[in-house]
Design a protein around this motif. Structure first.
Motif, mmCIF file in Angstrom:
data_model
loop_
_atom_site.group_PDB
_atom_site.id
_atom_site.type_symbol
_atom_site.label_atom_id
_atom_site.label_comp_id
_atom_site.label_asym_id
_atom_site.label_seq_id
_atom_site.Cartn_x
_atom_site.Cartn_y
_atom_site.Cartn_z
ATOM 1 N N ARG A 5 0.691 -1.082 0.018
ATOM 2 C CA ARG A 5 -0.146 0.027 0.024
ATOM 3 C C ARG A 5 0.956 1.254 -0.011
ATOM 4 O O ARG A 5 0.758 2.183 -0.638
ATOM 5 N N TRP A 6 2.025 1.289 0.748
ATOM 6 C CA TRP A 6 2.752 2.463 0.846
ATOM 7 C C TRP A 6 3.232 2.590 -0.581
ATOM 8 O O TRP A 6 3.535 3.724 -1.076
ATOM 9 N N LYS A 7 3.881 1.560 -1.311
ATOM 10 C CA LYS A 7 4.575 1.701 -2.673
ATOM 11 C C LYS A 7 3.543 2.196 -3.457
ATOM 12 O O LYS A 7 3.515 3.396 -4.394
ATOM 13 N N THR A 8 2.361 1.796 -3.360
ATOM 14 C CA THR A 8 1.325 2.356 -4.480
ATOM 15 C C THR A 8 0.911 3.856 -4.026
ATOM 16 O O THR A 8 0.844 4.718 -4.899
ATOM 17 N N ALA A 9 0.707 4.136 -2.722
ATOM 18 C CA ALA A 9 0.521 5.647 -2.294
ATOM 19 C C ALA A 9 1.778 6.440 -2.925
ATOM 20 O O ALA A 9 1.623 7.486 -3.394
ATOM 21 N N ARG A 10 3.131 5.859 -2.608
ATOM 22 C CA ARG A 10 4.062 6.668 -3.059
ATOM 23 C C ARG A 10 4.094 6.760 -4.778
ATOM 24 O O ARG A 10 4.249 7.983 -4.977
ATOM 25 N N THR A 11 3.949 5.840 -5.428
ATOM 26 C CA THR A 11 3.751 5.833 -6.804
ATOM 27 C C THR A 11 2.881 7.076 -7.287
ATOM 28 O O THR A 11 2.813 7.795 -7.985
ATOM 29 N N ARG A 12 1.621 6.886 -6.518
ATOM 30 C CA ARG A 12 0.436 7.831 -7.025
ATOM 31 C C ARG A 12 0.988 9.256 -6.499
ATOM 32 O O ARG A 12 0.545 10.241 -7.245
ATOM 33 N N GLY A 16 1.501 12.789 -9.094
ATOM 34 C CA GLY A 16 0.674 13.891 -8.778
ATOM 35 C C GLY A 16 -0.877 13.734 -8.594
ATOM 36 O O GLY A 16 -1.486 14.636 -8.296
ATOM 37 N N GLU A 17 -1.212 12.240 -8.261
ATOM 38 C CA GLU A 17 -2.578 12.107 -7.912
ATOM 39 C C GLU A 17 -2.490 12.569 -6.558
ATOM 40 O O GLU A 17 -1.627 12.417 -5.391
#
Length: 112
Positions: A5-12, A16-17
């Motif tokens: 989840r952290w990686k996904t949040a970081r990528t987002r 710029g999301e």
């Protein structure tokens, strides 16, 4: 928050999301930032005085490992410990915390 989840949040975030962070994670991040800011201020004052970690530990009645944890930002000191550290570093300690601003921590020589 698990790693995926952290990686996904970081990528987002990098894309710029809008990324929402729950309050527990935000509080933990803030605590970590405060610990790092304090650890850096402690290190700066200790090196300014030319003291070893061992000497500060002896003066404060702590172990070398505890001083290393403080300077590494691995712990958030209590108020009594802050007082002992200030005395060990022959300093006064100013801490400024304001909503929406970075914390400021400064050891300085006592006013004459």
């Amino acid at each position: 928050m698990n790693h995926s989840r952290w990686k996904t949040a970081r990528t987002r975030a990098l894309l710029g999301e809008q990324v929402s962070e729950d309050s527990a994670v935000a509080a933990l991040r803030l605590e970590i930032r405060y610990a790092l800011v304090f650890g850096q201020a402690h290190y700066d004052r200790r090196t300014e005085l030319g003291l070893s970690k061992g000497e500060v530990a002896r003066r404060a009645g702590l172990t070398l490992a505890q001083i290393e944890q403080i300077e590494g930002g691995d712990t958030v000191p209590t108020l009594p410990l802050l007082q002992r550290l200030a005395a060990a570093l022959e300093a006064e300690l100013d801490i400024h915390v304001a909503a929406g601003a970075e914390a400021e921590v400064r050891f300085h020589s006592p006013a004459a």
